[in-house]
Design a protein around this motif. Structure first.
Motif, PDB file in Angstrom:
ATOM      1  N   ARG A   8       3.865  16.057  -6.330  1.00  0.00           N
ATOM      2  CA  ARG A   8       3.682  14.603  -6.186  1.00  0.00           C
ATOM      3  C   ARG A   8       3.886  13.873  -7.504  1.00  0.00           C
ATOM      4  N   THR A   9       3.873  14.602  -8.611  1.00  0.00           N
ATOM      5  CA  THR A   9       4.065  13.974  -9.916  1.00  0.00           C
ATOM      6  C   THR A   9       5.531  14.001 -10.369  1.00  0.00           C
ATOM      7  N   ALA A  10       6.397  14.596  -9.546  1.00  0.00           N
ATOM      8  CA  ALA A  10       7.835  14.555  -9.835  1.00  0.00           C
ATOM      9  C   ALA A  10       8.300  13.103  -9.672  1.00  0.00           C
ATOM     10  N   PRO A  11       9.393  12.725 -10.339  1.00  0.00           N
ATOM     11  CA  PRO A  11       9.787  11.307 -10.333  1.00  0.00           C
ATOM     12  C   PRO A  11       9.899  10.649  -8.956  1.00  0.00           C
ATOM     13  N   PHE A  12      10.661  11.210  -8.027  1.00  0.00           N
ATOM     14  CA  PHE A  12      10.848  10.537  -6.741  1.00  0.00           C
ATOM     15  C   PHE A  12       9.543  10.417  -5.944  1.00  0.00           C
ATOM     16  N   PRO A  13       8.783  11.510  -5.770  1.00  0.00           N
ATOM     17  CA  PRO A  13       7.521  11.358  -5.034  1.00  0.00           C
ATOM     18  C   PRO A  13       6.550  10.392  -5.713  1.00  0.00           C
ATOM     19  N   LEU A  14       6.516  10.395  -7.034  1.00  0.00           N
ATOM     20  CA  LEU A  14       5.612   9.492  -7.747  1.00  0.00           C
ATOM     21  C   LEU A  14       6.038   8.032  -7.562  1.00  0.00           C
ATOM     22  N   ILE A  15       7.320   7.766  -7.652  1.00  0.00           N
ATOM     23  CA  ILE A  15       7.808   6.397  -7.452  1.00  0.00           C
ATOM     24  C   ILE A  15       7.496   5.928  -6.030  1.00  0.00           C
ATOM     25  N   ALA A  16       7.687   6.807  -5.048  1.00  0.00           N
ATOM     26  CA  ALA A  16       7.379   6.446  -3.655  1.00  0.00           C
ATOM     27  C   ALA A  16       5.899   6.102  -3.507  1.00  0.00           C
ATOM     28  N   ARG A  17       5.038   6.877  -4.155  1.00  0.00           N
ATOM     29  CA  ARG A  17       3.597   6.604  -4.097  1.00  0.00           C
ATOM     30  C   ARG A  17       3.265   5.248  -4.718  1.00  0.00           C
ATOM     31  N   LEU A  18       3.883   4.960  -5.845  1.00  0.00           N
ATOM     32  CA  LEU A  18       3.619   3.689  -6.518  1.00  0.00           C
ATOM     33  C   LEU A  18       4.120   2.504  -5.697  1.00  0.00           C
ATOM     34  N   VAL A  19       5.286   2.642  -5.086  1.00  0.00           N
ATOM     35  CA  VAL A  19       5.837   1.564  -4.256  1.00  0.00           C
ATOM     36  C   VAL A  19       4.936   1.314  -3.051  1.00  0.00           C
ATOM     37  N   PHE A  20       4.532   2.386  -2.359  1.00  0.00           N
ATOM     38  CA  PHE A  20       3.679   2.205  -1.183  1.00  0.00           C
ATOM     39  C   PHE A  20       2.283   1.725  -1.568  1.00  0.00           C
ATOM     40  N   ALA A  21       1.787   2.155  -2.716  1.00  0.00           N
ATOM     41  CA  ALA A  21       0.486   1.646  -3.170  1.00  0.00           C
ATOM     42  C   ALA A  21       0.572   0.152  -3.423  1.00  0.00           C
ATOM     43  N   GLY A  22       1.649  -0.285  -4.056  1.00  0.00           N
ATOM     44  CA  GLY A  22       1.833  -1.711  -4.285  1.00  0.00           C
ATOM     45  C   GLY A  22       1.895  -2.477  -2.975  1.00  0.00           C
ATOM     46  N   LEU A  23       2.589  -1.924  -2.001  1.00  0.00           N
ATOM     47  CA  LEU A  23       2.691  -2.564  -0.694  1.00  0.00           C
ATOM     48  C   LEU A  23       1.328  -2.638  -0.009  1.00  0.00           C
ATOM     49  N   VAL A  24       0.584  -1.546  -0.040  1.00  0.00           N
ATOM     50  CA  VAL A  24      -0.758  -1.530   0.561  1.00  0.00           C
ATOM     51  C   VAL A  24      -1.652  -2.567  -0.119  1.00  0.00           C
ATOM     52  N   GLY A  25      -1.644  -2.602  -1.437  1.00  0.00           N
ATOM     53  CA  GLY A  25      -2.461  -3.565  -2.172  1.00  0.00           C
ATOM     54  C   GLY A  25      -2.087  -4.996  -1.848  1.00  0.00           C
ATOM     55  N   ALA A  26      -0.793  -5.261  -1.720  1.00  0.00           N
ATOM     56  CA  ALA A  26      -0.329  -6.613  -1.402  1.00  0.00           C
ATOM     57  C   ALA A  26      -0.721  -7.012   0.017  1.00  0.00           C
ATOM     58  N   ILE A  27      -0.632  -6.072   0.959  1.00  0.00           N
ATOM     59  CA  ILE A  27      -1.000  -6.380   2.351  1.00  0.00           C
ATOM     60  C   ILE A  27      -2.496  -6.656   2.465  1.00  0.00           C
ATOM     61  N   VAL A  28      -3.311  -5.825   1.821  1.00  0.00           N
ATOM     62  CA  VAL A  28      -4.764  -6.060   1.853  1.00  0.00           C
ATOM     63  C   VAL A  28      -5.086  -7.415   1.235  1.00  0.00           C
ATOM     64  N   ALA A  29      -4.469  -7.718   0.114  1.00  0.00           N
ATOM     65  CA  ALA A  29      -4.699  -9.018  -0.530  1.00  0.00           C
ATOM     66  C   ALA A  29      -4.286 -10.162   0.391  1.00  0.00           C
ATOM     67  N   ALA A  30      -3.165 -10.006   1.086  1.00  0.00           N
ATOM     68  CA  ALA A  30      -2.716 -11.047   2.019  1.00  0.00           C
ATOM     69  C   ALA A  30      -3.724 -11.224   3.150  1.00  0.00           C
ATOM     70  N   GLY A  31      -4.260 -10.112   3.649  1.00  0.00           N
ATOM     71  CA  GLY A  31      -5.246 -10.183   4.718  1.00  0.00           C
ATOM     72  C   GLY A  31      -6.552 -10.816   4.283  1.00  0.00           C
ATOM     73  N   LEU A  32      -6.827 -10.747   2.997  1.00  0.00           N
ATOM     74  CA  LEU A  32      -8.065 -11.325   2.459  1.00  0.00           C
ATOM     75  C   LEU A  32      -7.836 -12.686   1.810  1.00  0.00           C
ATOM     76  N   ASN A  33      -6.616 -13.190   1.889  1.00  0.00           N
ATOM     77  CA  ASN A  33      -6.247 -14.446   1.234  1.00  0.00           C
ATOM     78  C   ASN A  33      -6.539 -14.397  -0.264  1.00  0.00           C
ATOM     79  N   GLY A  34      -6.271 -13.249  -0.858  1.00  0.00           N
ATOM     80  CA  GLY A  34      -6.525 -13.064  -2.284  1.00  0.00           C
ATOM     81  C   GLY A  34      -5.225 -12.967  -3.060  1.00  0.00           C
ATOM     82  N   SER A  35      -5.362 -12.643  -4.318  1.00  0.00           N
ATOM     83  CA  SER A  35      -4.224 -12.535  -5.210  1.00  0.00           C
ATOM     84  C   SER A  35      -3.435 -11.258  -4.930  1.00  0.00           C
TER      85      SER A  35
END
Length: 162
Positions: A77-104
């Motif tokens: 999971r720490t290899a470049p492609f799997p790590l980048i995928a994790r970071l992209v999906f984490a960013g997406l999850v964080g943005a969706i939760v923030a949108a659902g909470l009307n937050g930043s």
């Protein structure tokens, strides 16, 4: 106010940590919570995450990842492609939760991505050490990690949705 602080300081980074362990698990759980109406994303850019088809697609991807994680040729999971995928999906999850909470959205992305980095590297090191310490094969430890990721995502979304 206290629940809002728990959401931003614990739940969102925990969703990131889960994403660091299993890329699709937090997203799948989030989509089911949104579909059930517990995370109000209907009037936001993230409305797509609350659709049944989205929840099903991410659940299938998460189940595939749980199987794929046990295969011998799966990269770390720490290899470049799997790590980048994790970071992209984490960013997406964080943005969706923030949108659902009307937050930043920026704060949601940062908190979730930081949690994902911790989850990816700590999860890799802890799993490796447990396997060595127990002197066992990797897959039983991976199954416990799978269960921990699912429970962590459900717990985090439970905090988010109050």
């Amino acid at each position: 106010m206290a629940m809002q602080m728990l959401t931003w300081l614990i739940a969102i980074p925990l969703l990131g940590l889960v994403t660091g362990l299993r890329t699709m698990t937090a997203m799948a759980v989030l989509c089911w919570f949104a579909y059930a109406g517990h995370l109000p994303v209907d009037d936001s850019w993230a409305a797509w995450s609350g659709k049944l088809v989205t929840a099903i697609v991410f659940t299938v991807l998460a189940l595939g990842e749980l199987v794929g994680d046990k295969l011998p040729k799966t990269p770390n999971r720490t290899a470049p492609f799997p790590l980048i995928a994790r970071l992209v999906f984490a960013g997406l999850v964080g943005a969706i939760v923030a949108a659902g909470l009307n937050g930043s959205g920026v704060e949601g992305v940062i908190l979730c991505v930081l949690g994902s980095l911790i989850g990816a590297f700590a999860g890799f090191l802890i799993r490796r050490e447990i396997v060595v310490w127990l002197g066992c094969k990797d897959w039983p430890v991976a199954l416990v990690e799978d269960l921990s990721a699912v429970l962590g995502a459900v717990l985090a979304m439970g905090i988010v949705t109050g």
